[in-house]
Design an enzyme around this catalytic site. Structure first.
Site, PDB file in Angstrom:
ATOM      1  N   ARG A   1       9.365   8.083  16.824  1.00  0.00           N
ATOM      2  CA  ARG A   1       8.419   8.926  16.088  1.00  0.00           C
ATOM      3  C   ARG A   1       7.936  10.096  16.940  1.00  0.00           C
ATOM      4  NH1 ARG A   1       4.108   5.966  12.519  1.00  0.00           N
ATOM      5  NH2 ARG A   1       6.069   5.586  11.445  1.00  0.00           N
TER       6      ARG A   1
ATOM      7  N   TYR B   1       2.551  10.453  -0.463  1.00  0.00           N
ATOM      8  CA  TYR B   1       3.637  10.072   0.434  1.00  0.00           C
ATOM      9  C   TYR B   1       4.965  10.568  -0.131  1.00  0.00           C
ATOM     10  CZ  TYR B   1       0.202   6.826   2.501  1.00  0.00           C
ATOM     11  OH  TYR B   1      -0.902   6.267   3.096  1.00  0.00           O
TER      12      TYR B   1
ATOM     13  N   SER C   1     -10.777   5.856   1.797  1.00  0.00           N
ATOM     14  CA  SER C   1     -10.024   5.942   3.054  1.00  0.00           C
ATOM     15  C   SER C   1     -10.640   7.020   3.932  1.00  0.00           C
ATOM     16  CB  SER C   1      -8.555   6.273   2.774  1.00  0.00           C
ATOM     17  OG  SER C   1      -7.827   6.416   3.990  1.00  0.00           O
TER      18      SER C   1
ATOM     19  N   PRO D   1      -2.070   0.143  13.163  1.00  0.00           N
ATOM     20  CA  PRO D   1      -2.569  -0.808  14.156  1.00  0.00           C
ATOM     21  C   PRO D   1      -1.794  -0.780  15.468  1.00  0.00           C
ATOM     22  CG  PRO D   1      -1.323  -1.955  12.451  1.00  0.00           C
ATOM     23  CD  PRO D   1      -1.507  -0.532  11.977  1.00  0.00           C
TER      24      PRO D   1
ATOM     25  N   ALA E   1      -0.820   2.101  16.786  1.00  0.00           N
ATOM     26  CA  ALA E   1      -1.010   3.475  17.273  1.00  0.00           C
ATOM     27  C   ALA E   1       0.278   4.281  17.194  1.00  0.00           C
ATOM     28  CB  ALA E   1      -1.566   3.470  18.698  1.00  0.00           C
TER      29      ALA E   1
ATOM     30  N   ASP F   1       0.836  -1.203   0.000  1.00  0.00           N
ATOM     31  CA  ASP F   1       0.000   0.000   0.000  1.00  0.00           C
ATOM     32  C   ASP F   1       0.868   1.248   0.000  1.00  0.00           C
ATOM     33  OD1 ASP F   1      -2.818   1.237   0.590  1.00  0.00           O
ATOM     34  OD2 ASP F   1      -1.447   2.202   2.001  1.00  0.00           O
TER      35      ASP F   1
END
Length: 334
Positions: A228, A54, A152, A207, A209, A49
């Protein structure tokens, strides 16, 4: 690696799908990104995907280069359209016929393929008539440039309206790609029932988080360097909603459940979303190849009902369930 049908279609995709948001073309060097794709293939993942937005199209190019030489028929490639790309002029965004038609051609060129298996509306466009958007998608399907159509982060009402037009146009409208995790369950009340009614399934992002469910962020402590949560260009703003001691303390209570299943906390998080029978796939990303080998171990895991209940008890009221948080942007982003 387990496969699942995508919606009511005959297309099977890997229940763990590799995605390159925030990594390819930006956070991760191209050679490392290609090694991650190779690791995904070696782990049995055949579904990939991406999106034109992006890294402002660079992620599609990196993925195309990484998949070059693979048997195309053995892959399922997904991309998306909506967000501003290129020089970001007035027609370089949204779901107008002009932008969709130009975007699919650009995506195919960057991905090095004649078609994508799934082409997704990356958000709902309030500034374009839905009929215009769906007719453009139908033309792309009939031209053979996309085999299936998905969306989406659409609301239940938008899904119903899009599905009605898809039936009229006789095009395969098969999926929705929302955020979904143990901590973010806003789709469960309305979006999942609507999708199930319309023969669509979820391909979920984040998934774990944005890494919070790995357990690496500890209450009362600074975020690890290079994570992150410390990267202002790579998702720190999005992860901030989870970065409080109440959430982080409750997440640590999941470790005994993961231990009981002989899983890491990240594997538990991915396995948890896969317990939802409206899911076709959970999207995982990676900045290192070894992360993929670990995460794919969540495929095929069955979490007993009593442990699912313990997860709910551990997280308690920090879980976000408000269905109104799935909503369209009021205007197109510039």
């Amino acid at each position: 690696m387990k496969y699942r049908y995508l919606g009511n279609s005959g297309l099977k995709i890997t229940e763990i799908t590799y995605g390159n948001w925030l990594t390819h073309g930006s956070q991760v060097e191209n050679e490392t990104a290609k090694k991650c794709v190779r690791a995904a293939l070696d782990a049995g993942i055949t579904s990939f995907d991406t999106a034109d937005v992006y890294a402002n199209t660079a992620a599609e190019s990196v993925l195309g280069e990484a998949l070059a030489g693979e048997r195309r028929e053995s892959l399922e490639i997904f991309t998306k359209v909506y967000w501003p790309v290129g020089p970001k002029g007035p027609n370089d965004t949204g779901l107008s016929r002009k932008h969709i038609m130009e975007s699919i051609n650009g995506s195919l060129k960057r991905l090095g393929t004649d078609y994508v298996d799934l082409y997704q509306a990356h958000r709902y466009d309030v500034e374009t008539p839905l009929e215009e958007t769906m007719t453009a998608f139908a033309d792309i399907v009939r031209q053979g440039k996309a085999l299936y159509i998905g969306v989406s982060e659409w609301t239940a009402e938008q899904i119903h309206a899009g599905a009605a037009l898809a039936r009229e146009l006789k095009i395969p409208f098969v999926s929705n790609q929302p955020q979904y995790s143990m901590l973010w369950r806003v789709i469960e009340d309305k979006v999942v029932p609507a999708s199930r009614e319309e023969g669509m399934s979820q391909i979920v992002w984040s998934p774990v988080a944005q890494g919070v469910l790995t357990g690496k962020y500890l209450p009362g402590q600074a975020a690890p360097a290079g994570s992150r949560a410390t990267d202002t260009k790579g998702g720190a703003g999005m992860i901030s909603r989870f970065m409080n001691d109440d959430v982080l303390t409750r997440v640590q209570k999941l470790k005994p459940v993961a231990d009981e299943l002989d899983l890491t906390m990240a594997q538990l998080a991915v396995a948890w979303v896969l317990q939802n029978d409206n899911l076709a796939a959970a999207i995982i990303g990676a900045s290192r190849p070894e992360q993929i080998a670990e995460n794919v171990k969540a495929s095929g895991v069955v979490i007993p009902a009593e442990l699912m209940a313990r997860i709910d008890e551990a997280l308690g009221d920090v879980v976000e369930r408000d269905p109104s948080l799935t909503r369209a942007l009021e205007t197109r982003p510039a």
